[in-house]
Write an enzyme that holds these catalytic residues in place. Structure first.
Site, PDB file in Angstrom:
ATOM      1  N   SER A 176       1.183  10.851   5.102  1.00  0.00           N
ATOM      2  CA  SER A 176       0.885   9.449   5.390  1.00  0.00           C
ATOM      3  C   SER A 176       1.631   8.886   6.591  1.00  0.00           C
ATOM      4  CB  SER A 176       1.166   8.597   4.151  1.00  0.00           C
ATOM      5  OG  SER A 176       2.471   8.810   3.683  1.00  0.00           O
ATOM      6  N   HIS A 204      -5.135   9.813   2.331  1.00  0.00           N
ATOM      7  CA  HIS A 204      -5.505   9.529   3.724  1.00  0.00           C
ATOM      8  C   HIS A 204      -6.568  10.489   4.270  1.00  0.00           C
ATOM      9  CE1 HIS A 204      -2.245   6.579   4.153  1.00  0.00           C
ATOM     10  NE2 HIS A 204      -1.630   7.380   3.290  1.00  0.00           N
ATOM     11  N   LYS A 236      -7.814   2.792   0.837  1.00  0.00           N
ATOM     12  CA  LYS A 236      -7.697   3.147   2.257  1.00  0.00           C
ATOM     13  C   LYS A 236      -9.115   3.283   2.835  1.00  0.00           C
ATOM     14  CE  LYS A 236      -3.277   5.096   0.929  1.00  0.00           C
ATOM     15  NZ  LYS A 236      -2.527   3.855   0.949  1.00  0.00           N
TER      16      LYS A 236
HETATM   17  C1  LIG Z   1      -0.203   9.470   0.243  1.00  0.00           C
HETATM   18  C2  LIG Z   1      -0.280   8.229  -0.597  1.00  0.00           C
HETATM   19  N1  LIG Z   1      -0.429   8.359  -1.913  1.00  0.00           N
HETATM   20  C3  LIG Z   1      -0.495   7.286  -2.713  1.00  0.00           C
HETATM   21  C4  LIG Z   1      -0.405   6.011  -2.205  1.00  0.00           C
HETATM   22  C5  LIG Z   1      -0.457   4.868  -3.145  1.00  0.00           C
HETATM   23  O1  LIG Z   1      -1.752   4.411  -3.284  1.00  0.00           O
HETATM   24  P1  LIG Z   1      -2.009   2.917  -3.724  1.00  0.00           P
HETATM   25  O2  LIG Z   1      -1.759   2.053  -2.535  1.00  0.00           O
HETATM   26  O3  LIG Z   1      -3.415   2.879  -4.203  1.00  0.00           O
HETATM   27  O4  LIG Z   1      -1.021   2.623  -4.822  1.00  0.00           O
HETATM   28  C6  LIG Z   1      -0.259   5.838  -0.818  1.00  0.00           C
HETATM   29  C7  LIG Z   1      -0.170   4.520  -0.167  1.00  0.00           C
HETATM   30  O5  LIG Z   1      -0.321   3.471  -0.601  1.00  0.00           O
HETATM   31  C8  LIG Z   1      -0.189   6.971   0.005  1.00  0.00           C
HETATM   32  O6  LIG Z   1      -0.028   6.844   1.321  1.00  0.00           O
END
Ligand SMILES: Cc1ncc(COP(=O)(O)O)c(C=O)c1O
Length: 391
Positions: A176, A204, A236
């Site tokens: 990320s 992502h 996203k």
């Molecule tokens: C790689 C990754 N996994 C999980 C999440 C968490 O997802 P959520 O925003 O739906 O809680 C994020 C960012 O928010 C992320 O970048």
């Protein structure tokens, strides 16, 4: 005895690590209003430009009119409604997995999957640059927790040799904060050799990657056997909210029975599931969004190289420009904002010490002209910034 919060906050400021929330006063999109200022934004994860798409908005409105607003209860009580169920079936078909399970956030999906699969006596091995939610999940699970070197199958194999109990290997799909892809074929091979399971969080990758937006597993052509635990998030590229875990019938039933972040929470509003059903359709079928995005990525990388800016080696819409020092990254971000551009400065502990960066993200909603304007601004701000030694 009292909590000395003031000193903690003061120390955070002194280290240039203090966080502030930009106040968005417009919908998501390239052109935003933040803290009253119109800006061109290059920092959202709305990679395909679906967060403010009229058809997605209409699906949400129609969904609310049909199903009301609140989820009402947890899925196991009376909160599992038809839109949730239809979305799960659509996500299973999309990912080519027997089943999928819907969550309210990606953070919860990750906590749920890891803690339901491993516990005391087991082992969880994670890439050292994994997202915080995956690292937290590993720690919370009570399993033996170890981090391998970033994207390094040999480092993973060395840890697999020492693993005990059920062993889960966990990685981001697209990292990320770096934008690079997990070397899944090599990681899969290492895990399989030791009978470990691999879990990928492709928050992502879904949308930008794969011929139909099916993310990193579509990119590499990995099926259920190679990748038994597949996580995607919906906030996203899908442009809505929530997350899912896709996998076998037994995996999903195990999560329903044992995953506390699934069981003990209210379901997401059903209208959000209606909106996601529409955005899934757009994500899958409107290939031009991916094509345009890929052209923007290539254009941005070529332009940055001409300016002498060193981007991280990323083929995805996440195009970080490593600055190093946190104060300097903040200065760069502030200068860009003065020039009318919003690009987030990402600092430790989100990224390792000494690797503060501008995290430029591109979206299919951007035009080529907007990317060119960002490049021009980066060039000007770079020239205005003091040399590193003065930072
Ligand atoms: C790689 C990754 N996994 C999980 C999440 C968490 O997802 P959520 O925003 O739906 O809680 C994020 C960012 O928010 C992320 O970048």
């Amino acid at each position: 005895m009292s909590f000395d919060l003031a000193s903690r906050l003061a120390a955070r400021r002194a280290e240039h690590l203090y966080r502030q929330r930009p106040l968005l006063d417009s919908p998501q999109g390239p052109e935003v209003v933040v803290d009253g200022q119109p800006l061109l934004a290059f920092c959202s994860n709305d990679y395909l430009g679906l967060a403010n798409h009229p058809e997605v908005i209409r699906a949400l409105q129609d969904g609310a009119a049909r199903w009301g607003v609140g989820g009402g209860a947890s899925h196991l009580v009376i909160g599992h409604s038809t839109p949730h169920h239809e979305l799960e079936e659509a996500l299973a078909a999309f990912t080519g997995r027997p089943r999928a399970l819907l969550f309210s956030t990606g953070y919860m999906a990750n906590l749920a999957a890891v803690t339901a699969l491993v516990g005391q006596g087991d082992t969880v091995l994670e890439d050292r640059l994994n997202h915080a939610s995956l690292l937290d999940a590993g720690l919370l699970s009570g399993a033996r927790f170890s981090r391998y070197l970033h994207n390094d199958a040999a480092s993973l194999a060395a840890r697999l040799d020492k693993a005990t109990g059920n062993t889960l290997v966990v990685t981001d799909g697209v990292f990320s904060m770096d934008g690079d892809l997990a070397e899944l074929p090599a990681l899969c091979a290492a895990a399989r050799e030791k009978g470990a399971w691999l879990m990928v969080d492709d928050a992502h990758g879904f949308g930008p990657l794969g011929a139909h937006g099916g993310g990193i597993v579509e990119h590499y052509g990995l099926g259920l056997d190679e990748m038994p635990v597949l996580v995607g998030t919906l906030g996203k590229a899908f442009g809505t909210a929530g997350a899912f875990v896709a996998g076998s019938e037994a995996l999903i039933e195990t999560l329903i029975q044992f995953a506390r972040p699934y069981i003990y929470t209210t379901s997401q509003p059903p209208a959000v599931a209606c909106a996601t059903l529409k955005s899934l359709e757009l994500l899958r079928t409107e290939g031009w969004r991916r094509e345009h995005l890929n052209r923007l990525i290539a254009r941005f990388r070529a332009g940055a190289a001409e300016l002498g800016l060193t981007l991280m080696d990323s083929p995805t819409p996440i195009q970080p420009l490593v600055i190093g020092d946190s104060a300097r990254a903040m200065d760069f971000s502030r200068l860009l904002r003065e020039h009318g551009f919003l690009v987030g400065a990402i600092r430790p502990p989100t990224v390792p010490a000494g690797t503060a960066r501008l995290r430029v993200t591109l979206s299919a909603a951007h035009s080529e002209e907007q990317v060119d304007r960002l490049l021009a601004a980066l060039g000007e701000c770079q020239a205005l910034l003091a040399p590193e030694s003065d930072a």
